[in-house]
Design a protein around this motif. Structure first.
Motif, PDB file in Angstrom:
ATOM      1  N   GLY A 296       0.789  -1.227   0.000  1.00 53.98           N
ATOM      2  CA  GLY A 296       0.000   0.000   0.000  1.00 53.98           C
ATOM      3  C   GLY A 296       0.819   1.274   0.000  1.00 53.98           C
ATOM      4  N   ASP A 297       2.134   1.179  -0.170  1.00 57.07           N
ATOM      5  CA  ASP A 297       3.008   2.355  -0.156  1.00 57.07           C
ATOM      6  C   ASP A 297       3.574   2.570  -1.551  1.00 57.07           C
ATOM      7  OD1 ASP A 297       4.731   4.392   0.318  1.00 57.07           O
ATOM      8  OD2 ASP A 297       5.922   3.374   1.842  1.00 57.07           O
ATOM      9  N   ALA A 298       3.289   3.732  -2.139  1.00 59.47           N
ATOM     10  CA  ALA A 298       3.744   4.006  -3.509  1.00 59.47           C
ATOM     11  C   ALA A 298       5.262   4.051  -3.609  1.00 59.47           C
ATOM     12  CB  ALA A 298       3.150   5.329  -4.002  1.00 59.47           C
ATOM     13  N   GLU A 299       5.959   4.312  -2.514  1.00 56.44           N
ATOM     14  CA  GLU A 299       7.418   4.363  -2.560  1.00 56.44           C
ATOM     15  C   GLU A 299       8.034   2.975  -2.705  1.00 56.44           C
ATOM     16  OE1 GLU A 299       9.292   6.590   0.462  1.00 56.44           O
ATOM     17  OE2 GLU A 299       7.918   8.299   0.343  1.00 56.44           O
ATOM     18  N   ARG A 300       7.234   1.942  -2.499  1.00 58.11           N
ATOM     19  CA  ARG A 300       7.766   0.581  -2.537  1.00 58.11           C
ATOM     20  C   ARG A 300       7.506  -0.125  -3.865  1.00 58.11           C
ATOM     21  NH1 ARG A 300       5.705  -2.500   2.710  1.00 58.11           N
ATOM     22  NH2 ARG A 300       7.079  -4.078   1.783  1.00 58.11           N
ATOM     23  N   VAL A 301       6.930   0.567  -4.820  1.00 59.99           N
ATOM     24  CA  VAL A 301       6.662  -0.078  -6.106  1.00 59.99           C
ATOM     25  C   VAL A 301       7.989  -0.363  -6.810  1.00 59.99           C
ATOM     26  CG1 VAL A 301       4.422   1.027  -6.359  1.00 59.99           C
ATOM     27  CG2 VAL A 301       6.444   2.132  -7.311  1.00 59.99           C
ATOM     28  N   PRO A 302       8.061  -1.403  -7.626  1.00 64.59           N
ATOM     29  CA  PRO A 302       9.317  -1.732  -8.311  1.00 64.59           C
ATOM     30  C   PRO A 302       9.732  -0.631  -9.280  1.00 64.59           C
ATOM     31  CG  PRO A 302       7.500  -3.053  -9.179  1.00 64.59           C
ATOM     32  CD  PRO A 302       6.974  -2.354  -7.961  1.00 64.59           C
ATOM     33  N   GLY A 303      11.045  -0.385  -9.326  1.00 58.15           N
ATOM     34  CA  GLY A 303      11.561   0.664 -10.190  1.00 58.15           C
ATOM     35  C   GLY A 303      12.248   0.155 -11.439  1.00 58.15           C
ATOM     36  N   THR A 304      12.214  -1.160 -11.654  1.00 55.29           N
ATOM     37  CA  THR A 304      12.796  -1.741 -12.866  1.00 55.29           C
ATOM     38  C   THR A 304      11.774  -2.664 -13.510  1.00 55.29           C
ATOM     39  OG1 THR A 304      13.755  -3.638 -11.704  1.00 55.29           O
ATOM     40  CG2 THR A 304      15.103  -1.640 -11.857  1.00 55.29           C
ATOM     41  N   MET A 305      11.959  -2.907 -14.807  1.00 60.78           N
ATOM     42  CA  MET A 305      11.020  -3.745 -15.534  1.00 60.78           C
ATOM     43  C   MET A 305      11.061  -5.178 -15.028  1.00 60.78           C
ATOM     44  SD  MET A 305       8.669  -3.992 -17.717  1.00 60.78           S
ATOM     45  CE  MET A 305       7.874  -5.024 -18.927  1.00 60.78           C
ATOM     46  N   SER A 306      12.239  -5.680 -14.696  1.00 60.32           N
ATOM     47  CA  SER A 306      12.339  -7.066 -14.236  1.00 60.32           C
ATOM     48  C   SER A 306      11.614  -7.256 -12.912  1.00 60.32           C
ATOM     49  CB  SER A 306      13.805  -7.469 -14.103  1.00 60.32           C
ATOM     50  OG  SER A 306      14.486  -6.597 -13.212  1.00 60.32           O
ATOM     51  N   SER A 307      11.772  -6.311 -11.995  1.00 56.25           N
ATOM     52  CA  SER A 307      11.070  -6.435 -10.719  1.00 56.25           C
ATOM     53  C   SER A 307       9.572  -6.226 -10.888  1.00 56.25           C
ATOM     54  CB  SER A 307      11.636  -5.438  -9.702  1.00 56.25           C
ATOM     55  OG  SER A 307      11.563  -4.115 -10.209  1.00 56.25           O
ATOM     56  N   PHE A 308       9.175  -5.395 -11.860  1.00 53.76           N
ATOM     57  CA  PHE A 308       7.741  -5.235 -12.126  1.00 53.76           C
ATOM     58  C   PHE A 308       7.142  -6.534 -12.667  1.00 53.76           C
ATOM     59  CE2 PHE A 308       4.379  -4.223 -15.234  1.00 53.76           C
ATOM     60  CZ  PHE A 308       3.440  -3.675 -14.373  1.00 53.76           C
ATOM     61  N   GLN A 309       7.884  -7.226 -13.527  1.00 52.04           N
ATOM     62  CA  GLN A 309       7.408  -8.513 -14.024  1.00 52.04           C
ATOM     63  C   GLN A 309       7.233  -9.513 -12.884  1.00 52.04           C
ATOM     64  OE1 GLN A 309      10.385  -8.311 -17.690  1.00 52.04           O
ATOM     65  NE2 GLN A 309       9.036 -10.062 -17.911  1.00 52.04           N
ATOM     66  N   SER A 310       8.132  -9.473 -11.913  1.00 52.72           N
ATOM     67  CA  SER A 310       7.992 -10.351 -10.750  1.00 52.72           C
ATOM     68  C   SER A 310       6.745 -10.004  -9.951  1.00 52.72           C
ATOM     69  CB  SER A 310       9.234 -10.244  -9.858  1.00 52.72           C
ATOM     70  OG  SER A 310      10.403 -10.629 -10.553  1.00 52.72           O
ATOM     71  N   LEU A 311       6.470  -8.709  -9.838  1.00 51.68           N
ATOM     72  CA  LEU A 311       5.282  -8.290  -9.099  1.00 51.68           C
ATOM     73  C   LEU A 311       4.012  -8.761  -9.782  1.00 51.68           C
ATOM     74  CD1 LEU A 311       3.684  -6.624  -7.011  1.00 51.68           C
ATOM     75  CD2 LEU A 311       4.051  -4.610  -8.474  1.00 51.68           C
ATOM     76  N   ILE A 312       3.907  -8.539 -11.078  1.00 54.01           N
ATOM     77  CA  ILE A 312       2.656  -8.887 -11.761  1.00 54.01           C
ATOM     78  C   ILE A 312       2.460 -10.401 -11.812  1.00 54.01           C
ATOM     79  CG2 ILE A 312       3.519  -9.021 -14.123  1.00 54.01           C
ATOM     80  CD1 ILE A 312       1.007  -7.475 -14.987  1.00 54.01           C
ATOM     81  N   SER A 313       3.558 -11.158 -11.777  1.00 51.68           N
ATOM     82  CA  SER A 313       3.429 -12.618 -11.775  1.00 51.68           C
ATOM     83  C   SER A 313       2.883 -13.133 -10.452  1.00 51.68           C
ATOM     84  CB  SER A 313       4.783 -13.264 -12.073  1.00 51.68           C
ATOM     85  OG  SER A 313       5.710 -12.987 -11.035  1.00 51.68           O
ATOM     86  N   ARG A 314       3.017 -12.318  -9.394  1.00 56.21           N
ATOM     87  CA  ARG A 314       2.507 -12.732  -8.080  1.00 56.21           C
ATOM     88  C   ARG A 314       1.032 -12.392  -7.905  1.00 56.21           C
ATOM     89  NH1 ARG A 314       7.228 -10.006  -6.283  1.00 56.21           N
ATOM     90  NH2 ARG A 314       5.929  -8.423  -5.271  1.00 56.21           N
TER      91      ARG A 314
END
Length: 843
Positions: A296-314
């Protein structure tokens, strides 16, 4: 005690609480039918007492349990012996409720794909004012200019058709719906827009109106300020509800506009609902949203494409929700007689010159300025025509009809030199204004991939077509996070948490030449000519012109480039456009500034004959391929035969790429050092009082700190002067040590043996300042650094007799290999410390 919570679908939990309450009141002997009856009666009573439950008491209308009851009874405390019995009661009660019509039907849940921001996207005024009035819904189209997969539109229709008991109003039967679009000249889509972009948007609006008319409705179009025009329409039509798609990126004008509209609606007693529609998943804290899944914290969102892909896969196993069907003619309420009387009012604008001038803006603030003559320019041939109909047709032709091509698509391998049709899907313009749903595009790609032949190579994100849609969501998430942390910072360098502050230059002459395609570099000028004519260029072309304007050659701010692209590109998007400019200027997300696009060599490999340049720079069409990318190297006779006169028919290069590109790399390196100083200083200020002291800035050179906000050219000149001043001392030191002169491109630090092998260490010039900082404030120049590194073993070894022996050994070895680099002996590689306890200096 046993706690039962969330063990069934939320709708079933409603009946869990009601049935259990009924059983407890009757001492445990309540039958299943009694439980359901109690649930229904209790629901009816609660609805009668609620503020917004006027539709609950309509004759002949079954009372339905609400999610408020679900929250009240979601957690049930029972003895262990009764737990199993309650589970059975819940299941049977749910089945009976579904059979009796208490459970909402699938048609009523057509809009259930929406997600409410902060647990409720509905910002409602008291609905008591709606008692006795029919439901009149205004569906405000903004960015989702389509009918397919539009949860916001389905929500409007469910309200107008009386499918939601919480809607207020007691008219019974079907209400009315007014689809509306406001041509706002201050919006992101129109504030800076070329003729092509303005025409494309109006085509989208016309196509939407035609689709609605085919379903027995129509689109009401007004031009002006939405905060002034919408209240007029509310009063005229008696609107009770307003529904629109949410703008989660936090674009400044949209955020201010929406706040004013909500305030006006609250004063008028009108309920306003926002529905997420324009990304694969919600960006914020809504259920299934990206921010919600990082705590729930916008500062903790992934800042790279690879980490974003990990997030959306979860999130739900990486599955993307399926798109919703477009409503049919039967889903729209019949139009009233008043609507038919207004048939000639609020029609879509016919021409771009009908768009009003932006409010409160000067000529310089709105980008391209044009008139009727410009709108009739035959050289303008946009790459796409606007509208949902054309968007779906292009999706079918480029994706659905080519399964093997779709499955093997890799963005970097597409051609940037096509002179006819684009080598990509060119669906970006339709996604940018919402003519095409991203979820529809995602599942169209999935379906095509499933039909691809077995031997087809299947690409994967981030280079695949699915990867392009993931990039789009990632860009939107970055904009959302940046504006959540610092409102309005996205699209700017200042206060942007994802952007490094680089002191760019500001030269209107260079910027104008770049915009007009008069840089003297044919590959760059060809791209800018295509951008003006078609409103589109290949992504590699965008990379080249963006790098040329910023860190590569002209050293102009990426903000100026982003504003120009915002006005010219058909697919200009608030989140994507600014993200790409930060990336390509190495201001954010990508920091390999030493990788620079050459305006000459890069394109020679892709299009050796220069066909692309010949099309978009026709004044060079007769030039031989050998000189097509470097006309200034052509002999005078060749230029004359081709009809080219440099400086007259075609400009000379405005900069020398070979020189300025290297200078700009040095500037960028220094800018990065300044950024590190700033970040370190901020961390030091934020360190807790009494705690461990923070380390100071990595750059201890006071001249850099003192001139941190100054001109980079002045700093680089000072460094060059210092090197020239210290050159004699460096030469003297090298002569004393019998060290050969430095090799080209690097500073030699010594030659020695390591593991029986000769080795050399060369450090590029740009890394010398970092080495200086490691030594500390006592060393300011490269000569000092060489002196410490190469002579410290000799000076320190003379402190005792054993040290003299070691120095003699080193002197004897000079003729063979030179002194052994101290850095190779102090890192645990098996080397022994000097005798006599002398410690070598490690750099």
């Amino acid at each position: 005690m046993t706690t039962l919570t969330g063990f069934l679908d939320p709708r079933h939990c409603i009946y869990t609480g009601a049935a259990t309450a009924g059983r407890r009141r009757s001492g445990g002997s309540t039958t299943m039918a009694r439980a359901v009856a109690v649930a229904a009666s209790k629901r009816g009573q609660s609805r009668g007492r609620s503020k917004g439950g006027s539709r609950a008491n309509e004759p002949g209308r079954a009372a339905r349990p609400s999610f408020r009851s679900a929250r009240k009874f979601a957690t049930i405390l029972l003895p262990p012996s009764a737990a199993a019995a309650v589970v059975t009661i819940v299941v049977v009660a749910s089945l009976l409720a579904a059979a009796s019509g208490l459970t909402p039907s699938p048609s009523r849940l057509a809009g259930s794909g929406r997600v409410r921001r902060n647990a409720s996207l509905a910002m409602s005024a008291s609905s008591d004012a709606n008692d006795g009035r029919p439901v009149v819904v205004m569906h405000w189209f903004r960015k989702g200019l389509r009918l397919h997969d539009n949860p916001a539109l389905l929500r409007s229709l469910s309200l107008a058709n009386g499918c939601d008991d919480s809607s207020g109003g007691g008219g019974g039967g079907r209400g009315r719906i007014y689809p509306t679009y406001v041509v706002d000249p201050n919006s992101y889509q129109l504030l800076r827009c070329s003729v092509n972009r303005a025409t494309f948007l109006l085509e989208c609006v016309k196509d939407l109106d035609a689709s609605l008319r085919a379903r027995g409705s129509r689109l009401h179009v007004v031009a002006g300020d939405p905060t002034e025009e919408l209240p007029k329409l509310w009063k005229r039509w008696g609107v009770t509800h307003v529904v629109h798609e949410a703008d989660e990126t936090g674009e400044p004008h949209a955020a201010e506009r929406d706040a004013l509209v909500r305030g006006a609606a609250k004063k008028s007693g009108i309920e306003v609902e926002e529905v997420v529609t324009e990304t694969l998943r919600p960006l914020g804290n809504a259920t299934g949203g990206y921010v919600a899944n990082v705590g729930g914290d916008a500062e903790r969102v992934p800042g790279t494409m690879s980490s974003f892909q990990s997030l959306i896969s979860r999130i739900d196993g990486g599955k993307v929700p399926k798109p919703l069907e477009a409503p049919g003619k039967a889903d729209f309420p019949p139009r009233s007689k008043d609507d038919e009387d207004e048939e000639d009012e609020h029609l879509p604008l016919e021409h771009p010159w009908d768009i009003p001038w932006p409010r409160g803006c000067d000529r310089d603030e709105i980008g391209p300025v044009w008139n009727r003559k410009d709108c009739r320019d035959e050289t303008l041939r946009p790459v796409a025509k606007g509208g949902e109909t054309r968007a779906l047709e292009r999706l079918r032709k480029t994706v659905t009809a080519r399964p093997d091509w779709t499955a093997s698509f890799e963005k970097p391998k597409t051609s940037c030199t096509e002179v006819s049709d684009p080598s990509t899907t060119a669906l970006g313009p339709y996604l940018s204004v919402g003519c095409l749903s991203p979820r529809t595009a995602w599942h169209a790609v999935s379906e095509a991939n499933g039909r691809a032949s077995a031997g087809t190579h299947r690409s994967k994100p981030p280079v695949s077509l699915h990867g392009q849609l993931l990039w789009r969501d990632f860009n939107n998430l970055m904009a959302h996070a940046a504006n959540a942390r610092a409102p309005g910072s996205w699209g700017k360098m200042e206060n942007n948490p994802y952007c490094r502050e680089v002191p760019w230059s500001s030269d209107p002459r260079l910027l104008t030449a770049w915009k007009e395609g008069r840089t003297g570099y044919p590959w760059i000028d060809a791209n800018m000519s295509q951008l003006k004519a078609e409103g589109w260029i290949h992504h590699l072309g965008r990379h080249a012109v963006a790098c040329f304007l910023t860190r590569g050659d002209l050293w102009q701010s990426w903000e100026a480039g982003a504003e120009h692209f915002e006005g010219e590109l058909l697919d200009a998007d608030y989140a994507l456009n600014n993200f790409n400019w930060m990336w390509l200027s190495c201001s954010g997300f990508f920091y390999q500034y030493f990788r620079c696009y050459s305006p000459v060599v890069f394109q020679k490999k892709n299009d050796p004959n220069g066909e692309y340049v010949k099309k978009w720079v026709p004044e060079l069409a007769s030039l031989p391929a050998k000189y097509i990318y470097e006309p200034w190297k052509a002999p005078v006779g060749v230029l004359k035969a081709a009809g080219v006169k440099l400086g007259v028919t075609y400009p000379r290069p405005i900069v020398d790429h070979a020189v300025v590109s290297k200078e700009n790399m040095s500037k960028m390196s220094l800018a990065y050092d300044m950024h590190k100083d700033k970040v370190a200083g901020e961390k030091k200020k934020k360190s807790p009082a009494g705690g461990k002291a923070e380390r100071g800035p990595r750059n201890s050179n006071p001249s850099v700190v003192r001139l941190a906000c100054g001109n980079l050219d002045a700093i680089l000149c000072a460094r060059k002067a210092r090197r020239l001043r210290d050159a004699p001392r460096r030469a003297q030191a090298s002569a004393q040590l019998e060290v050969p002169p430095p090799p080209p491109g690097g500073q030699q630090f010594g030659r020695g043996t390591r593991g029986g092998r000769a080795c050399e260490r060369a450090v590029p010039p740009r890394t010398i300042p970092r080495a200086e900082r490691r030594i500390g404030a006592r060393s300011r120049t490269a000569a000092d650094l060489l002196w410490r590194v190469l002579l410290s073993p000799l000076s320190l070894a003379t402190s005792n007799e054993s040290g003299n022996v070691q120095a003699a050994k080193l002197t004897q070895r000079k003729g063979a290999d030179g002194p052994t680099p101290p850095s190779e002996e102090g890192r645990g590689t098996g080397a022994r410390r000097p005798e006599g306890g002398a410690r070598r200096l490690s750099y």
